[in-house]
Every structure is written in C-alpha cells, then in structure tokens.
Design a protein around this motif. Structure first.
Motif, PDB file in Angstrom:
ATOM      1  N   LYS A 199       0.825  -1.200   0.000  1.00 58.03           N
ATOM      2  CA  LYS A 199       0.000   0.000   0.000  1.00 58.03           C
ATOM      3  C   LYS A 199       0.862   1.254   0.000  1.00 58.03           C
ATOM      4  CE  LYS A 199      -3.799  -1.016   2.246  1.00 58.03           C
ATOM      5  NZ  LYS A 199      -4.579  -1.365   3.433  1.00 58.03           N
ATOM      6  N   LEU A 200       0.317   2.316  -0.585  1.00 55.39           N
ATOM      7  CA  LEU A 200       0.936   3.645  -0.502  1.00 55.39           C
ATOM      8  C   LEU A 200       0.002   4.557   0.250  1.00 55.39           C
ATOM      9  CD1 LEU A 200       2.115   4.473  -4.160  1.00 55.39           C
ATOM     10  CD2 LEU A 200       3.480   3.570  -2.263  1.00 55.39           C
ATOM     11  N   LYS A 201       0.531   5.366   1.134  1.00 57.02           N
ATOM     12  CA  LYS A 201      -0.272   6.418   1.751  1.00 57.02           C
ATOM     13  C   LYS A 201       0.232   7.749   1.222  1.00 57.02           C
ATOM     14  CE  LYS A 201      -2.124   5.869   5.769  1.00 57.02           C
ATOM     15  NZ  LYS A 201      -2.370   5.705   7.236  1.00 57.02           N
ATOM     16  N   ILE A 202      -0.599   8.403   0.414  1.00 56.41           N
ATOM     17  CA  ILE A 202      -0.201   9.680  -0.194  1.00 56.41           C
ATOM     18  C   ILE A 202      -0.169  10.748   0.886  1.00 56.41           C
ATOM     19  CG2 ILE A 202      -0.706  11.428  -1.942  1.00 56.41           C
ATOM     20  CD1 ILE A 202      -2.322   9.459  -3.472  1.00 56.41           C
ATOM     21  N   ASP A 203       0.933  11.434   1.004  1.00 54.92           N
ATOM     22  CA  ASP A 203       1.076  12.452   2.040  1.00 54.92           C
ATOM     23  C   ASP A 203       0.042  13.558   1.874  1.00 54.92           C
ATOM     24  OD1 ASP A 203       3.037  13.224   4.307  1.00 54.92           O
ATOM     25  OD2 ASP A 203       2.594  15.098   3.247  1.00 54.92           O
ATOM     26  N   ARG A 204      -0.380  14.100   3.013  1.00 62.06           N
ATOM     27  CA  ARG A 204      -1.461  15.086   2.985  1.00 62.06           C
ATOM     28  C   ARG A 204      -1.086  16.375   2.267  1.00 62.06           C
ATOM     29  NH1 ARG A 204      -0.352  15.565   8.759  1.00 62.06           N
ATOM     30  NH2 ARG A 204       0.494  17.620   9.172  1.00 62.06           N
ATOM     31  N   LEU A 205       0.206  16.648   2.092  1.00 58.89           N
ATOM     32  CA  LEU A 205       0.626  17.838   1.345  1.00 58.89           C
ATOM     33  C   LEU A 205       0.032  17.857  -0.061  1.00 58.89           C
ATOM     34  CD1 LEU A 205       4.442  18.157   2.163  1.00 58.89           C
ATOM     35  CD2 LEU A 205       2.600  19.736   2.809  1.00 58.89           C
ATOM     36  N   PHE A 206       0.011  16.692  -0.708  1.00 59.58           N
ATOM     37  CA  PHE A 206      -0.488  16.623  -2.086  1.00 59.58           C
ATOM     38  C   PHE A 206      -1.991  16.840  -2.128  1.00 59.58           C
ATOM     39  CE2 PHE A 206       3.354  13.991  -2.097  1.00 59.58           C
ATOM     40  CZ  PHE A 206       4.098  14.711  -3.020  1.00 59.58           C
ATOM     41  N   ILE A 207      -2.673  16.397  -1.075  1.00 61.74           N
ATOM     42  CA  ILE A 207      -4.126  16.585  -1.018  1.00 61.74           C
ATOM     43  C   ILE A 207      -4.417  18.065  -0.789  1.00 61.74           C
ATOM     44  CG2 ILE A 207      -6.274  15.830   0.075  1.00 61.74           C
ATOM     45  CD1 ILE A 207      -4.470  13.566  -1.272  1.00 61.74           C
ATOM     46  N   ALA A 208      -3.679  18.659   0.158  1.00 57.28           N
ATOM     47  CA  ALA A 208      -3.882  20.074   0.477  1.00 57.28           C
ATOM     48  C   ALA A 208      -3.627  20.947  -0.749  1.00 57.28           C
ATOM     49  CB  ALA A 208      -2.962  20.483   1.630  1.00 57.28           C
ATOM     50  N   ALA A 216      -3.564  11.779  -9.677  1.00 57.80           N
ATOM     51  CA  ALA A 216      -4.003  10.817 -10.689  1.00 57.80           C
ATOM     52  C   ALA A 216      -2.827   9.962 -11.160  1.00 57.80           C
ATOM     53  CB  ALA A 216      -4.644  11.543 -11.863  1.00 57.80           C
ATOM     54  N   ALA A 217      -1.668  10.595 -11.314  1.00 57.93           N
ATOM     55  CA  ALA A 217      -0.483   9.857 -11.757  1.00 57.93           C
ATOM     56  C   ALA A 217      -0.056   8.835 -10.711  1.00 57.93           C
ATOM     57  CB  ALA A 217       0.660  10.831 -12.046  1.00 57.93           C
ATOM     58  N   ILE A 218      -0.120   9.224  -9.434  1.00 59.98           N
ATOM     59  CA  ILE A 218       0.238   8.293  -8.356  1.00 59.98           C
ATOM     60  C   ILE A 218      -0.735   7.106  -8.337  1.00 59.98           C
ATOM     61  CG2 ILE A 218       0.433   7.982  -5.848  1.00 59.98           C
ATOM     62  CD1 ILE A 218       1.352  10.921  -5.661  1.00 59.98           C
ATOM     63  N   LEU A 219      -2.034   7.413  -8.510  1.00 55.24           N
ATOM     64  CA  LEU A 219      -3.033   6.332  -8.504  1.00 55.24           C
ATOM     65  C   LEU A 219      -2.814   5.368  -9.667  1.00 55.24           C
ATOM     66  CD1 LEU A 219      -6.276   8.319  -7.537  1.00 55.24           C
ATOM     67  CD2 LEU A 219      -4.971   6.757  -6.089  1.00 55.24           C
ATOM     68  N   GLN A 247     -11.553   7.308  -7.402  1.00 57.54           N
ATOM     69  CA  GLN A 247     -11.564   5.901  -6.991  1.00 57.54           C
ATOM     70  C   GLN A 247     -10.330   5.494  -6.189  1.00 57.54           C
ATOM     71  OE1 GLN A 247     -12.717   3.421 -10.343  1.00 57.54           O
ATOM     72  NE2 GLN A 247     -14.212   4.959 -10.950  1.00 57.54           N
ATOM     73  N   CYS A 248      -9.934   6.412  -5.328  1.00 53.47           N
ATOM     74  CA  CYS A 248      -8.868   6.072  -4.387  1.00 53.47           C
ATOM     75  C   CYS A 248      -9.412   5.018  -3.427  1.00 53.47           C
ATOM     76  CB  CYS A 248      -8.454   7.337  -3.629  1.00 53.47           C
ATOM     77  SG  CYS A 248      -7.017   7.119  -2.588  1.00 53.47           S
ATOM     78  N   TRP A 249      -8.627   3.983  -3.123  1.00 52.46           N
ATOM     79  CA  TRP A 249      -9.124   2.851  -2.327  1.00 52.46           C
ATOM     80  C   TRP A 249      -9.528   3.263  -0.905  1.00 52.46           C
ATOM     81  CZ3 TRP A 249      -7.381   0.459   2.188  1.00 52.46           C
ATOM     82  CH2 TRP A 249      -8.046  -0.745   2.496  1.00 52.46           C
ATOM     83  N   GLY A 250      -8.681   4.070  -0.285  1.00 49.68           N
ATOM     84  CA  GLY A 250      -8.956   4.455   1.104  1.00 49.68           C
ATOM     85  C   GLY A 250      -8.700   5.925   1.324  1.00 49.68           C
TER      86      GLY A 250
END
Ligand code: C2E
Ligand code: MG
Ligand code: MG
Ligand code: MG
Length: 274
Positions: A199-208, A216-219, A247-250
């Motif tokens: 699993k990857l947890k995308i850091d919140r910086l990218f969401i912010a 999209a590229a990471i997904l 459609q991010c899993w979590g």
C-alpha cells in the motif's frame, strides 16, 4: 553514574540543532518512565473505503500525556524516542495495546478490519523485531493478517537491502506493509518496484495542494504496481469528493474523523450524504 550518562545524552542533543536542548532533556527523562506511569495512550483514526462506504481499518496514533508536563505532541516526542532508542519498548507497547484494542474494533467493524501501526526505522533495525512482534500477537490472540505496519518513505533511504529483507520477513509472516507519507521522502520511483509493500499512503501535502494531475499519476502508477492507495489529510468535502471520484481505495483525515480514543469512535460512518 547518573550525571555521566546525563551529560552523554545531553551531548547527543547538542548534535541536532533543530531541538530545544533543555526541554528535550526533560522530556527524555519523563518519556523513559511513561509506560510505567501509564501515561501513554492510543488514539485511532478510521480509514474509509468509498467504494463500500465502510471503515476498513484504523491507524493507531500514539498519545503521551505526561503527568508533570501535560500533553506532548508526537512531533515533539517521537524524534526523542527515536534518538534515545526508547521507541523500541514504546513501539512494543503500541503493538500490544493495539492488539488488545483490535478485539473490540472487530466487534464494531467486522473481522476483516485492519489496524495500522506506525513503525520507525529504529524498530526495524532491532535484531529480534519480527519474532518479538509475532510473540506479542500470539499472546494477544491476533493474526498478523489484520495488522498493517506503516513505514515512512524516508526509512527506505537507508540501506535498501536491509529494509527489503526485514519487510519480506514481515510480509512472509502475514503482515501487510504500507509506505507512509509517500511523495515526501525523495525516494526514486524505481524503489517502489524493489520494496515488498502492499500500500501507498499519499502524504497530505499533495491533497492540500489539490494537485489532481499528480494524484491521478500516483493512482495510475500504484494500480500498475498492484498497490492499494490511501490518501491522508482529507479535511474538506471537496477533498472527499475529489478522492472518491478518482476511486482512491482508502481515505483518511479530519473530514472522516479525528483521531479519538477507542471508546469515542463512531459505530458506523455515514458520509454518503455529505
Ligand atoms: P503519520 O503516521 O503520517 O500520521 C498521520 C498524522 O496526521 C497524525 O498526526 C494525524 O493526527 C494527522 N492527521 C490525520 N488527519 C489529518 C488531517 O485531515 N489534517 C491534518 N492536518 N492532519 C491530519 P499525529 O497523531 O500528530 O502523528 C504524527 C506522526 O507521529 C505520525 O505521522 C507518525 O509518523 C508518528 N507516530 C504517531 N504514532 C506513532 C507510533 O505509535 N509509533 C511511531 N513510530 N510513530 C508514530
Ligand atoms: Mg502513519
Ligand atoms: Mg502519514
Ligand atoms: Mg505524516
């Protein structure tokens, strides 16, 4: 002598200018007694799966309320625990406590509900880490398949081969592995193909930042590598819809729920209407 070891430890902190030395020295003394004084607690933050509309897991987040000094933030005490090695016994405490809590969480959210525990590099370097963890789970009656271990991306910057080996052992024992704070650790993308992770947890910086093309590229990359993705730091309805639509899993963040003691977790999450 106590004075001698104190001076030695103080010297350790002199090397790192980003900390306030005296305050850290006081914290270190108090932290070494935190387990015995029953000052450590876990909060849980639910991880929501938009596809099913259910909570699929929770991350255990350590809290320290010093009886003398009041609450201390993880960003203040985890680095001290790592520098002093106290993270090793504290980390075993976290694993045991989260096992105890899992028995209650599975009643609330079902038997496939996973508990995620943060593991620092110092813990992975422990010679008997895998065996110790397995022993704790056995004593607490928990299967490794319901526990996820989160390691930060920066962990992998040190001695890739050693990290590969220990992660393979842990996966072989049945744990799943998540790469935490993904995108902040400056690791190469090829590293992802070399690490035995789930699993990857995308850091919140990218969401912010709301950087949709990057997310999209990471997904897409994660999908190609057969990795699930959890997005951290979902703070707003906009974030929630953005990641659900992609459609991010979590997804995980204050918009879903804030980290809370187990007794304060909601028995169900209803976000579909928001
Ligand atoms: P992390 O593993 O990346 O955990 C996520 C952090 O983001 C947590 O901070 C959580 O409270 C916070 N967070 C969650 N949702 C949101 C949101 O929507 N917005 C914002 N701004 N923040 C959000 P916390 O609890 O202060 O923990 C900080 C870090 O301390 C963790 O980052 C983890 O690296 C470390 N940590 C916490 N517990 C443990 C532990 O038991 N062992 C180890 N080794 N490290 C731990
Ligand atoms: Mg984490
Ligand atoms: Mg994280
Ligand atoms: Mg983080």
């Amino acid at each position: 002598t106590a004075k001698g070891s104190g001076r030695k430890r103080y010297h350790l902190f002199e090397a790192s200018s980003r900390y306030n030395h005296v305050e850290n020295f006081i914290h270190e003394l108090a932290l070494s007694q935190a387990i015995d004084k029953d000052e450590l607690h876990l909060h849980y933050q639910l991880i929501y799966n938009p596809a099913s509309g259910r909570a699929v897991g929770a991350e255990a987040l350590l809290r320290w309320h010093s009886k003398n000094g009041g609450p201390v933030q993880p960003s203040d005490f985890i680095p001290i625990a790592e520098e002093t090695g106290l993270i090793v016994p504290i980390g075993y405490w976290v694993i045991r406590q989260s096992c105890k809590d899992w028995h209650q969480l599975k009643e609330m959210y079902g038997p496939l509900f996973k508990i995620s525990v943060n593991i620092s590099r110092i813990q992975l370097n422990e010679e008997f880490f895998v065996g110790q963890v397995l022993q704790i789970l056995k004593e607490e009656g928990v299967e490794p398949s319901v526990m996820e271990l989160e390691i930060t991306e920066s962990t992998t910057l040190h001695s890739l081969q050693e990290v590969q080996l220990i992660l393979s052992k842990l996966r072989g024992a049945g744990f799943t592995i998540a790469l935490d704070d993904f995108g902040t650790g400056y690791s190469s993308l090829s590293m992802l193909t070399l690490l035995p992770i789930d699993k990857l947890k995308i850091d919140r910086l990218f969401i912010a930042d709301g950087n949709v093309p990057l997310i999209a590229a990471i997904l897409a990359m994660a999908k190609a590598l057969n990795l699930l993705v959890v997005a951290e730091g979902i703070e707003t309805s906009d974030h929630f819809h953005m990641l659900s639509d992609m459609q991010c899993w979590g997804i995980q963040g204050y918009f879903i729920n804030k980290p809370k003691p187990i007794t304060e977790l909601p028995s169900r999450l209803d976000l579909s209407i928001q």
